[in-house]
Motif scaffolding. Structure first.
Motif: not given
Length: 112
Positions: A17-19, A23-25, A33-35, A40-43
């Motif tokens: 799921v997204e959370s 303030g960051k996705r 959290i796994f990711m 932009a451009g960085r996980a």
């Protein structure tokens, strides 16, 4: 890989799921959290320290340890924009497995 492709792949993982935090996705499984997508451009993905060491050695342009204590615990930046899709998917699958509940892991087979 584009951000949209990364998001779709993350949400396609079982139980994902997204959370958000700070303030960051982020993307979670079993409320862990796994990711995250801090910019932009960085996980940032959750590796074990040994996994991180391996990826830093084998994919130096793709991966970098997060600075400070988070990096020492295995959190790793992944610069996915110009990376091979299969490698990015492998990185994401590894991070997902690291935090997924054992019951979910037993019942799931991810594409390799």
């Amino acid at each position: 890989m584009r951000t949209e492709d990364l998001e779709k792949r993350a949400l396609g993982l079982p139980g994902a799921v997204e959370s958000a935090h700070f303030g960051k996705r982020d993307f979670r499984v079993g409320n862990r959290i796994f990711m995250s997508l801090p910019e932009a451009g960085r996980a940032v993905v959750k590796f074990t320290p040994d996994q991180q060491k391996l990826f830093l050695e084998t994919e130096p342009g793709l991966c970098a340890a997060v600075p400070g204590g988070w990096g020492a615990k295995g959190w790793t930046s992944v610069y996915f924009m110009d990376a091979d899709d299969d490698i990015v998917c492998h990185v994401m699958d590894t991070a997902w497995r690291n935090v997924a509940p054992k019951t979910l892991l037993k019942s799931t087979v991810l594409a390799q």
